[in-house]
Design a protein around this motif. Structure first.
Motif, short mmCIF file in Angstrom:
data_model
loop_
_atom_site.label_atom_id
_atom_site.label_comp_id
_atom_site.label_asym_id
_atom_site.label_seq_id
_atom_site.Cartn_x
_atom_site.Cartn_y
_atom_site.Cartn_z
N LEU A 68 0.81 -1.21 0.00
CA LEU A 68 0.00 0.00 0.00
C LEU A 68 0.85 1.27 0.00
CD1 LEU A 68 -2.68 -1.06 2.67
CD2 LEU A 68 -2.86 -1.20 0.17
N THR A 69 2.11 1.14 0.35
CA THR A 69 2.95 2.34 0.50
C THR A 69 4.16 2.32 -0.43
OG1 THR A 69 4.09 1.26 2.34
CG2 THR A 69 2.25 2.72 2.89
N LEU A 70 4.06 1.66 -1.55
CA LEU A 70 5.18 1.58 -2.48
C LEU A 70 5.58 2.96 -3.02
CD1 LEU A 70 4.36 -1.63 -4.55
CD2 LEU A 70 6.10 -1.36 -2.80
N LYS A 71 4.62 3.86 -3.08
CA LYS A 71 4.90 5.18 -3.65
C LYS A 71 5.82 6.02 -2.77
CE LYS A 71 0.56 5.48 -6.25
NZ LYS A 71 -0.69 6.26 -6.46
N LYS A 72 6.01 5.59 -1.52
CA LYS A 72 6.83 6.37 -0.59
C LYS A 72 8.33 6.14 -0.79
CE LYS A 72 3.42 6.93 3.08
NZ LYS A 72 3.18 6.86 4.53
N SER A 73 8.69 5.27 -1.71
CA SER A 73 10.10 5.04 -1.97
C SER A 73 10.32 4.94 -3.48
CB SER A 73 10.57 3.77 -1.27
OG SER A 73 11.98 3.72 -1.27
N ILE A 125 11.88 2.70 -6.95
CA ILE A 125 12.30 1.44 -7.56
C ILE A 125 13.79 1.47 -7.90
CG2 ILE A 125 11.79 2.18 -9.91
CD1 ILE A 125 11.15 -1.33 -8.43
N LEU A 126 14.36 2.67 -7.95
CA LEU A 126 15.78 2.80 -8.28
C LEU A 126 16.68 2.14 -7.25
CD1 LEU A 126 15.86 6.51 -9.53
CD2 LEU A 126 15.83 4.41 -10.90
N ASN A 127 16.16 1.93 -6.04
CA ASN A 127 16.96 1.30 -4.98
C ASN A 127 17.37 -0.13 -5.29
OD1 ASN A 127 17.08 3.52 -3.26
ND2 ASN A 127 15.18 2.99 -2.22
N ILE A 128 16.65 -0.80 -6.17
CA ILE A 128 17.00 -2.19 -6.50
C ILE A 128 17.82 -2.29 -7.79
CG2 ILE A 128 14.92 -3.03 -5.35
CD1 ILE A 128 13.88 -3.71 -8.21
N PHE A 129 18.15 -1.16 -8.37
CA PHE A 129 18.96 -1.15 -9.58
C PHE A 129 20.40 -0.77 -9.27
CE2 PHE A 129 14.71 -0.72 -11.43
CZ PHE A 129 14.79 -1.60 -12.49
N PRO A 130 21.37 -1.19 -10.10
CA PRO A 130 21.20 -2.02 -11.29
C PRO A 130 21.06 -3.50 -10.95
CG PRO A 130 23.50 -1.49 -10.99
CD PRO A 130 22.76 -0.77 -9.92
N ILE A 131 20.14 -4.18 -11.57
CA ILE A 131 19.96 -5.61 -11.36
C ILE A 131 21.19 -6.35 -11.89
CG2 ILE A 131 18.57 -7.62 -12.00
CD1 ILE A 131 16.15 -5.79 -12.07
N LEU A 132 21.70 -7.27 -11.10
CA LEU A 132 22.94 -8.02 -11.35
C LEU A 132 24.17 -7.14 -11.21
CD1 LEU A 132 21.90 -10.21 -14.45
CD2 LEU A 132 21.74 -10.77 -12.02
N GLY A 133 23.98 -5.95 -10.67
CA GLY A 133 25.10 -5.02 -10.52
C GLY A 133 26.12 -5.45 -9.49
N TYR A 151 12.51 0.04 -0.08
CA TYR A 151 12.25 1.16 0.83
C TYR A 151 13.52 1.92 1.21
CZ TYR A 151 7.32 0.12 1.86
OH TYR A 151 5.97 -0.05 1.78
N PHE A 152 14.58 1.18 1.59
CA PHE A 152 15.74 1.79 2.24
C PHE A 152 17.00 1.87 1.38
CE2 PHE A 152 13.81 0.20 6.41
CZ PHE A 152 13.22 1.42 6.67
N GLY A 153 17.09 1.04 0.36
CA GLY A 153 18.36 0.91 -0.32
C GLY A 153 19.30 0.04 0.49
N PHE A 156 13.41 -5.15 8.11
CA PHE A 156 12.02 -5.28 7.67
C PHE A 156 11.07 -4.66 8.68
CE2 PHE A 156 7.99 -7.71 7.26
CZ PHE A 156 7.67 -7.31 5.97
N LEU A 157 11.40 -4.79 9.94
CA LEU A 157 10.58 -4.18 10.99
C LEU A 157 10.66 -2.66 10.89
CD1 LEU A 157 8.77 -4.92 13.35
CD2 LEU A 157 10.77 -4.90 14.83
N ALA A 158 11.85 -2.15 10.58
CA ALA A 158 12.01 -0.71 10.41
C ALA A 158 11.22 -0.21 9.20
CB ALA A 158 13.49 -0.37 10.25
N ALA A 159 11.14 -1.05 8.17
CA ALA A 159 10.40 -0.65 6.97
C ALA A 159 8.93 -0.42 7.27
CB ALA A 159 10.55 -1.71 5.88
N LEU A 160 8.43 -1.10 8.28
CA LEU A 160 7.02 -0.96 8.62
C LEU A 160 6.71 0.41 9.23
CD1 LEU A 160 6.41 -4.49 10.17
CD2 LEU A 160 5.86 -3.72 7.86
N GLU A 161 7.75 1.12 9.65
CA GLU A 161 7.54 2.46 10.20
C GLU A 161 7.00 3.41 9.13
OE1 GLU A 161 7.84 3.27 13.26
OE2 GLU A 161 9.08 1.74 14.19
#
Length: 358
Positions: A164-169, A171-179, A240-242, A253-258
């Protein structure tokens, strides 16, 4: 309680959720922390590859159960190695359940003292946790199956709410894939395999399944269901965090719930901790059942109630040595690889002997 009866059985769906319950404990809250230090933003890919270990154990169980549908690994160990060596191997097989059980108990107390019940001492929390889980396991595998099924449906929404809160972070945090590089991804997958320890429980309980024709499908569904959840937890935490924040937080993961903000709920984290407590109790109940089951097989003439009363103070006492979170993790980091190597050799040896002599 330890003998199989018509009232002590598992349905295929319960078998799935028992597998899921045996694998999902305290680890997933801290799991991304150690993994991103190795695989960085590709940690979620390592999690997928790491499923090789539980998948292997599942396939071994499926093969063994086809040859011996009504006998578990304890029986086969004594059958092929003799009573003396077989009993020793069975007791060694019990050690991983003891170690992970102690770690889960102390880890739960550590988290609760930080985030919730600061007014309680670690000892009081450990006593309550151990007593409740031992009592639940005493009620038998049928009740455990029902508990696992109910808790799955109760807790699943809490694990998916981060959607429900994906917009708060970003997608660039998971890139580059295979980096991070293939080498680091593979190294991370080894670390992931250690988090899947616990599935060996099915080698004890597969005879309890009331429809053995569905053992294969139920086992594989249970493994892949757990893998999907682990991948989701790692992915959403990095999302969420990078990798920098994730690697510095003990329970990322618990911190991500904040970040989650739900109307009418002041602090979602506390609701999640409550639901996660159910997950932890379920996992510990499974491990306590496995421990007593193995000890009962070794001490056939001993009343099972005496075994429960015997291990209660021992578990409480030993759990207090791991109430420092860093000490707990360092201890697990040293002993888990040894336990996994033993389990692979032990299970593989039984399967090979079944193949040769069965």
């Amino acid at each position: 309680m330890m003998s199989k009866s018509k009232n002590e059985s598992l349905t295929p769906s319960q078998f799935i959720f028992v597998i899921y319950g045996s694998l999902l404990g305290i680890g997933f809250l801290a799991f991304p922390n150690s993994l991103v230090k190795i695989s960085q933003q590709d940690a979620w890919i390592s999690t997928i590859i790491g499923v090789i270990y539980p998948l292997y154990i599942s396939l071994m169980c499926i093969y063994i159960s086809k040859k011996y549908p009504n006998h578990n690994i304890l029986f086969l160990s004594k059958k092929y190695f003799g009573n003396f060596l077989g009993n020793i191997l069975n007791l060694l097989f019990c050690i991983p359940f003891i170690v992970i059980g102690l770690s889960l108990t102390s880890g739960y107390a550590n988290i609760m003292l930080v985030y919730s019940t600061k007014f309680l001492t670690p000892l009081k929390l450990i006593i309550v946790i151990t007593a409740v889980c031992l009592y639940s396991s005493y009620k038998g595998i049928s009740l455990i199956g029902k508990i696992c099924e109910i808790i799955f449906y109760i807790t699943l929404p809490f694990l998916l709410i981060p959607l429900l809160t994906l917009k708060k972070s970003s997608i660039l945090n998971i890139f580059p894939i295979l980096g991070s590089g293939i080498t680091n991804i593979l190294k991370g997958s080894i670390d992931t395999m250690y988090s899947y320890i616990g599935l060996e429980f099915i080698l004890l309980i597969h005879p309890y399944m009331n429809d053995k024709s569905k053992l294969k499908s139920s086992s594989l569904i249970g493994v892949f269901l757990t893998m999907l959840l682990y991948v989701w937890i790692v992915f959403i935490t990095i999302y969420y965090f990078g990798i920098d924040v994730t690697s510095k937080n003990l329970w990322p993961f618990l911190a991500a719930l904040e970040i989650i903000d739900i109307p009418m709920i002041n602090n979602f984290r506390y609701f999640f901790i409550l639901s996660w407590s159910f997950l932890l109790f379920r996992c510990l109940t499974i491990y306590h059942f496995a421990i007593v089951y193995i000890l009962k097989d070794f001490m056939k003439k001993t009343d099972v109630k005496k075994i429960y009363f015997f291990i209660f103070p021992i578990f409480v006492f030993l759990s207090t040595f791991l109430t420092n979170e860093l000490t707990r993790r360092n201890f697990l980091g040293k002993v888990t690889p040894i336990m996994v190597i033993f389990l692979v050799i032990y299970v593989s040896s039984i399967a090979l002997l079944v193949r040769i002599k069965g």
